[in-house]
Every structure is written in structure tokens, then in C-alpha cells.
Design a protein around this motif. Sequence first.
Motif, PDB file in Angstrom:
ATOM      1  N   LYS A   1       0.754  -1.219  -0.061  1.00  0.00           N
ATOM      2  CA  LYS A   1       0.075   0.069  -0.071  1.00  0.00           C
ATOM      3  C   LYS A   1       0.895   1.237   0.102  1.00  0.00           C
ATOM      4  O   LYS A   1       0.689   1.958  -0.739  1.00  0.00           O
ATOM      5  CB  LYS A   1      -0.932   0.126   1.379  1.00  0.00           C
ATOM      6  N   SER A   2       1.789   1.356   0.895  1.00  0.00           N
ATOM      7  CA  SER A   2       2.781   2.470   1.135  1.00  0.00           C
ATOM      8  C   SER A   2       3.448   2.560  -0.031  1.00  0.00           C
ATOM      9  O   SER A   2       3.608   3.730  -0.604  1.00  0.00           O
ATOM     10  CB  SER A   2       3.518   2.353   2.268  1.00  0.00           C
ATOM     11  N   THR A   3       4.014   1.563  -0.744  1.00  0.00           N
ATOM     12  CA  THR A   3       4.746   1.642  -1.734  1.00  0.00           C
ATOM     13  C   THR A   3       4.325   2.239  -2.971  1.00  0.00           C
ATOM     14  O   THR A   3       4.681   3.138  -3.916  1.00  0.00           O
ATOM     15  CB  THR A   3       5.407   0.190  -2.281  1.00  0.00           C
ATOM     16  N   LEU A   4       2.803   1.856  -3.243  1.00  0.00           N
ATOM     17  CA  LEU A   4       1.974   2.268  -4.536  1.00  0.00           C
ATOM     18  C   LEU A   4       1.777   3.840  -4.275  1.00  0.00           C
ATOM     19  O   LEU A   4       2.158   4.479  -5.066  1.00  0.00           O
ATOM     20  CB  LEU A   4       0.893   1.668  -4.294  1.00  0.00           C
ATOM     21  N   LEU A   5       1.390   4.383  -3.066  1.00  0.00           N
ATOM     22  CA  LEU A   5       1.377   5.634  -2.878  1.00  0.00           C
ATOM     23  C   LEU A   5       2.613   6.463  -3.061  1.00  0.00           C
ATOM     24  O   LEU A   5       2.654   7.511  -3.278  1.00  0.00           O
ATOM     25  CB  LEU A   5       0.672   6.011  -1.294  1.00  0.00           C
ATOM     26  N   LYS A   6       3.676   5.863  -2.387  1.00  0.00           N
ATOM     27  CA  LYS A   6       4.971   6.442  -2.588  1.00  0.00           C
ATOM     28  C   LYS A   6       5.545   6.763  -4.293  1.00  0.00           C
ATOM     29  O   LYS A   6       6.128   7.574  -4.576  1.00  0.00           O
ATOM     30  CB  LYS A   6       6.266   5.781  -2.068  1.00  0.00           C
ATOM     31  N   CYS A   7       5.052   5.678  -4.918  1.00  0.00           N
ATOM     32  CA  CYS A   7       5.355   5.793  -6.266  1.00  0.00           C
ATOM     33  C   CYS A   7       4.475   6.850  -7.174  1.00  0.00           C
ATOM     34  O   CYS A   7       4.876   7.539  -7.934  1.00  0.00           O
ATOM     35  CB  CYS A   7       4.876   4.356  -7.133  1.00  0.00           C
ATOM     36  N   VAL A   8       3.254   6.955  -6.415  1.00  0.00           N
ATOM     37  CA  VAL A   8       2.313   8.102  -7.195  1.00  0.00           C
ATOM     38  C   VAL A   8       2.914   9.358  -6.801  1.00  0.00           C
ATOM     39  O   VAL A   8       2.913  10.114  -7.656  1.00  0.00           O
ATOM     40  CB  VAL A   8       0.997   8.048  -6.465  1.00  0.00           C
ATOM     41  N   VAL A   9       3.527   9.642  -5.775  1.00  0.00           N
ATOM     42  CA  VAL A   9       4.022  11.021  -5.323  1.00  0.00           C
ATOM     43  C   VAL A   9       5.129  11.357  -5.647  1.00  0.00           C
ATOM     44  O   VAL A   9       5.887  12.544  -5.572  1.00  0.00           O
ATOM     45  CB  VAL A   9       3.684  11.081  -3.708  1.00  0.00           C
ATOM     46  N   GLY A  10       5.979  10.134  -5.989  1.00  0.00           N
ATOM     47  CA  GLY A  10       7.415  10.636  -6.578  1.00  0.00           C
ATOM     48  C   GLY A  10       8.476  10.137  -5.386  1.00  0.00           C
ATOM     49  O   GLY A  10       9.481  10.590  -5.621  1.00  0.00           O
TER      50      GLY A  10
END
Lengths: 235, 254
Positions: free
Chosen positions: A46-55
Motif C-alpha cells: 500500500k505505502s509503496t504504491l502511494l510513494k510511487c504516485v507521489v514520486g
Amino acid sequence: MSKASNALVVSGLRKKYPKVEALKGVDLSLPQGEIWGLLGPNGSGKSTLLKCVVGLVNPDGGEISVLGQAPSRLTKAQIAFVPEVENLYRWMTIRQAIDFTATFYDDWQEDRVEELLGFMRLDPTKKVSSLSKGMRARLKLILALARKAPLILLDEPFSGIDPASRDRIVEGIVRQFKSEEQTMIISTHAVGDTEQLFDGVVFLDEGTINLKGNAEDLRTQYGRSINDLFKEVFA
Amino acid sequence: MRRFLQLLKKDLQASLLPVGFLSGITIILFGIVRLKMASSAWPMEASLAVIAIPLVFLPLWLLWQSFQTLRSEWREDTVYTLLVLPVPGWYVMTAKLLTIWIEYTVLLAVIIIGTLTFFTPLVRFGMQVVPGISWVLRNGILLYLGSLCALASVVIFVQLAFVVSKMVGRLQGLVALWTLILSGWLVDRLGVLLEPAFRWLPSLPLHKLFRLEELEQGVVAEWNLAPEIGSWIGVLAVLVLTSYLFEHYVEVNG
């Protein structure tokens, strides 16, 4: 802004850390104007997905489209991100943290700040280092909700905080979310009281999507709450 | 510009405590030496050696600080804040570089003012062997400007080494060390490579710039600028590269 268009589109997203493959080709599209729950146990990606989105993390493969654009400095200006970690400068006062953040975003709404400070019961003269975990979580949320950002990403906003703070955060989200202008994605592994917030949910497990859909449709289809469904899927 | 200044303000506020602490330590040290000198408890050589400690320690501290100012962003997870800001990477890097410059200037000023205040007789004695106050001021300012340039190049190399180390998942310390060595070598090679292109530049007469003939007749000191220009282009390229990598490729800890 049309509700039919997507706030976030992710296709074939992959990310591998030295010891674990966090995302294994995730495909996802989330419509604008809704609150989505990104649900899964710890380590599900979950966190990795959000981190990818925000850069904050660079994917190994796949594509991301934020409000129709590839991640860049421009999309960073359109995302309000609340990470799970304590990302605040501890030596700052609450007022300094607010002023610091306000400088960087054109969508900052000063009138919202005072309202949110009052609602979250935070004294702006206090130092961040003197705040409890729940108070810091509330401050992080103020820094996100004081903006009119089209996309708000909250990574585990309820993790490890007291029930009173959690209730206040949930209420704050409900009060401040503008569905005609904003989209919100909340990642959490504790569905419980937050279920009421979600228009849609995505179940993520070991880097792949297990289940995705409109929250009400899923409740009707499976005949149980999202919380019970979550427990069943990840039992 | 407002955003850059906010980053600079944030870095300066974060450095208030260490700079204040070091300034205090320096003044206390000078005070102790002054008392020892007044009571003739220490020989002159020992006193002079102790007075020189802050000046010797200063470059080492600045080197550590140029690394520390980035490391603390990762250690305290504030890098999450920095990396999501919609600003170019060079805002972050040059704000940190400017902060180191200001820290250096403040600490140097404390050392100079402390020396003038606590060791007035020594300073008066020193002034007898130099041509005059204007000569000291002029050369002091020139040396200060030169040291700012040297300090900038060190900080820029350290920033690149740190940023590159954060792009790999393992052996970050080793990667940082090798990046530091390799980037230094490459910039030096670039200076040599570009030297013919700048050979037309005249040498800089340091003896005239620093008015050394007022100190000793017939002294000649010249600085061949041609290889230096290439190296400085290389240092600027390293700054641009570091900023680009920070904005586009660096990751938070997984």
C-alpha cells in the motif's frame, strides 16, 4: 472537473526492493471525486504504491497517470500527501510548520487553517517535538486538508494513534473533503471505524490486487461489511 | 524565489543550535586561554596552538556538516517532506550550500572577533610585521572569497556522493565513498581536458592581487587559470547533476 474521468491510473506497476517485490504489476484506475480505501495487511504494498504516485519511490516498471499527467513537479503540486512516518521538522512550532508548507502550494487556503487548528484542538505556539503521536497525526492532516489539492493521499493516518485522535481525524476528513473538487485515497490496515468514509475500496495483498469495487456494491454482493470482508480475505 | 528563501530559512534555523554551540565553545576556549596567558600558566607556544584549534577544526566541521545536513533529512524522515515539494532539486541543494557558507562566515567572524577581543596584544604584535591594516583587510577578504569557492566545491562533491548513495539499496557508505573519489578525479580530468580551450587566458598575478611586494620585494606568484576554469565547469556540472538526481531518482528508505 468531470466525475467520470480518473484521478489516478496505474498500469502494470512494479517495484522490487532488495529483499521483497512490493508491487507485482498493479493495474488500477480511481475516479475523481471519491474517497477510496487502499486496504491490506502490513507489507502488502500500500505505502509503496502511494510513494510511487507521489514520486518518493521510482517504480521498476509500469505507468502512472495523476490527473492525466505523468508524475512530475507539476503533479507534486496537485497532490497532498500524508506519509505514515513522522515527516515534520521537530524543532518547528506548529505555526512554523504551517507557514513552511503554505509557501510551496498555490492551493493553500489560509482561512481553512484556523478552522482546522480549532477543530483539531492544536495550539499553534507548541513545538512539534512536544506533541503526542495523535497530535502530530492531526497536524499532518491539517497540512494536507488546508490545501485545495485535487488528489489527497493519506498513508496509514490512523496507525498507532489514540481513539480520540482517530475520531477527530475521521470527522475532519468528512468535514473538509470536497467531493466536487477532490479525490482521496486512504491506505490502512485497520478498517474498523473508517469503513464509513469509503466510496470504494481496493484490497491489496503481497503486491497484487485481490478485490476492487464500489463499497456499497461489495457490501450488497457479499452480504457483509467491508471490515468483515477484509477479515475474511486476509485471514 | 520565495520558496527558495523558505528552504534557506528552514536550513538556517536548523543550524542555529550547532552554530551557537560552537560559537559558545570557541569564546569559552579563548577566555580560558586568555586567563592562562594572563597568569603565565601556559607557555606562549601552547597558548598559540590552542587559539588555532577552532580555525583548524572549522574545515573539518564544515565537511561533516555538508554531509550531516542531508543525512539528517533521511534520519528524521523529513526527506518525505522535501521530496514531495514541487520545487526543482537545485533549490534544495543550493539552499544547503548557502547555509554552509553562512555557517562558515558566522563561525569565522566569531573566531576573528574573539581573537581581536581576547588577544589584543598578540594582534598588535602581529600587525607590526604586516604592511598595514588596509593590506590585512584586503587580503583577508580575498582569502575569504577564495575559501568560499573551495568550500563550495567540497560541499557539492559531498552532496553528489550522498545523493548517489541514496539511489542504491545496499552498500550506501561504500557507494558514497567511491562517488566522492570518482567525481573528484573526473572533475580534475575535465580541467586537464579543457585546459587547451582556456590557454588564451592570462595567468593571475597573485603577487599583485595580494600586494605581496609590500611584504617582500621581488616576490612573484602566478596562478595558471586555464585548468582551473575546466575544473570549475566540472564542479557546476556536478551541482546540476546532483540536483537532477535528487529531484528525479532519489528514493526514501524502502
